[in-house]
Design an enzyme around this catalytic site. Sequence first.
Site, PDB file in Angstrom:
ATOM      1  N   ASP A  74     -12.162 -51.594  35.127  1.00 17.61           N
ATOM      2  CA  ASP A  74     -11.245 -50.027  35.534  1.00 17.61           C
ATOM      3  C   ASP A  74     -10.265 -50.615  36.052  1.00 17.61           C
ATOM      4  O   ASP A  74     -10.158 -52.472  36.254  1.00 17.61           O
ATOM      5  CB  ASP A  74     -11.995 -49.331  36.124  1.00 17.61           C
ATOM      6  CG  ASP A  74     -11.928 -47.608  36.843  1.00 17.61           C
ATOM      7  OD1 ASP A  74     -10.500 -47.853  37.359  1.00 17.61           O
ATOM      8  OD2 ASP A  74     -12.271 -46.896  36.413  1.00 17.61           O
ATOM      9  N   HIS A 145      -5.880 -46.542  34.862  1.00 16.44           N
ATOM     10  CA  HIS A 145      -6.913 -47.570  35.558  1.00 16.44           C
ATOM     11  C   HIS A 145      -6.573 -48.995  35.291  1.00 16.44           C
ATOM     12  O   HIS A 145      -7.378 -49.477  35.007  1.00 16.44           O
ATOM     13  CB  HIS A 145      -8.291 -47.232  35.150  1.00 16.44           C
ATOM     14  CG  HIS A 145      -8.530 -45.981  35.857  1.00 16.44           C
ATOM     15  ND1 HIS A 145      -9.295 -45.128  36.302  1.00 16.44           N
ATOM     16  CD2 HIS A 145      -8.653 -44.371  35.351  1.00 16.44           C
ATOM     17  CE1 HIS A 145      -9.913 -44.387  37.366  1.00 16.44           C
ATOM     18  NE2 HIS A 145      -9.066 -43.707  35.996  1.00 16.44           N
ATOM     19  N   GLU A 214      -6.742 -39.632  33.997  1.00 20.04           N
ATOM     20  CA  GLU A 214      -5.984 -39.935  35.131  1.00 20.04           C
ATOM     21  C   GLU A 214      -5.577 -41.394  35.381  1.00 20.04           C
ATOM     22  O   GLU A 214      -4.843 -41.489  35.998  1.00 20.04           O
ATOM     23  CB  GLU A 214      -7.372 -40.552  36.222  1.00 20.04           C
ATOM     24  CG  GLU A 214      -8.210 -39.428  35.611  1.00 20.04           C
ATOM     25  CD  GLU A 214      -9.900 -39.581  37.823  1.00 20.04           C
ATOM     26  OE1 GLU A 214     -10.108 -39.371  38.382  1.00 20.04           O
ATOM     27  OE2 GLU A 214     -10.086 -40.968  37.346  1.00 20.04           O
TER      28      GLU A 214
HETATM   29  C1  ACM Z   1     -13.573 -39.752  34.991  1.00 20.62           C
HETATM   30  O1  ACM Z   1     -14.234 -38.905  35.383  1.00 20.62           O
HETATM   31  N1  ACM Z   1     -11.985 -39.942  35.702  1.00 20.62           N
HETATM   32  C2  ACM Z   1     -13.513 -39.590  33.182  1.00 20.62           C
END
Ligand code: ACM
Length: 446
Positions: A74, A145, A214
């Site tokens: 991440d 990410h 995201e």
């Molecule tokens: C997530 O909670 N971004 C999958």
Amino acid sequence: MSGRGFETRPPASGAPQPAGAGAAGLRLDGEPRFAWRGVMLDVARRFRPVADLERFIELLADHGLNVLQLHLTDDQGWRFEVRAYPRLTEVGGRRSQTQLGHGPRSTLDGVPHEGWYTQHELRGLVRFAAERGIRIVPEIDVPGHAQSILAAYPEFGVGGADAVRERVAEPWPRFGVSDEVLNVEDATLEFIGTVFDELCEVFDSELVGLGGDEVRKDRWRGDERTQQLMVERGLADEDELQSWFLAQIADRVRGHGRRVVGWDEMLEGRDPAPDAVVASWRGPVGAELGARLGHEVVLCPDLWTYFDYRQSERDDEPIPVGTVLSLEDVGTFDPVPAGAPRWFADRVVGVQANVWCEHLDGRDRLDYAVFPRLGAFAEVAWNGGPLDWSDFEGRLPSYLAWLEEQGVDYRPLAGPRPEQQRPGVPGVPRDRADRLAELARLTANL
Ligand code: ACM
């Protein structure tokens, strides 16, 4: 796993599924309703030693669960050894400090955080899990990410290596989602393809996670070179660019005889991989669209399955984030309600609890967040529907006594003990109506 044409290979050891072996007080009878009874653990935000993962795996097996999705990368850290790209762990596996608490009153702790798993360790963990009936599904989260990647290899970011170096000094010490995404040059796709090649060599799971959640597309929108590549590739917008990116990885993984699982954002734009499993976390919209498109779907809606979310309205809940998700709330989770249409019911292969670890630093914090909520979740995953609360409540004392025997530092029903509280560390409690409105906004482009 069996029964749904999915993950049909038995665990490497050939071990049978443990039918709720272990945990006292839980009712896990007969055949499980779902083939995928999973937990996702975020080891990117918080590295944990292998011994802690083994203990966690044993506890999952004791709850009749059979999938551990390991969120290995991440913005805040990269934990998977990649032999072709050693800086991913050497540089991407270390940050100089970490956010303490959440929201505008959060601070930085000034304490370096680092760690990563060798391929040798992970192969051992795969074997350890298989012997207990648990499949490890590894996840590398791209194309967003991505800050820990860019700290190590800035050439894979948007705007050129020099510009990325100016923006990115190290993996992100803050929480939330960084603006950094991968660029979409062929060389970057080849780099990430090599990472997935190594991932497929280390892990034997049929399903391999590619993230896809995201993605901050503003970097792509504002970059001339990215826009030019989109035109050359006949892609109408950034949603289609994301699909294109994910499709390249899905193809690469297919070359190893595997399939991808991705978060529901993967369905923005075009469908990147008809054989992908969709993990639906933002309400029902992604799950319904995935099912309509013929995907297998794993349900992990945040309001019922995010175990980092606060467990009550009490002021002394440690670092309270998210909406309230009490033990009883977990037990109301009804993945496929009676009367759900066949086209939906038949595509739901599983459920998963997601344990994001921004605010769960040590083993005690993890225990507090996960138990006893995992007991209620395990019964939903095994039996398929919401709990009969008074029946469950009657069995709770023996379940809690069993947790105690295992040395699990669970949350007492009456609330946190003083040493489980984090006085002075701010959280950001969310309101359910507010979160529902946000989810509607976030999924409007599906
Ligand atoms: C997530 O909670 N971004 C999958």
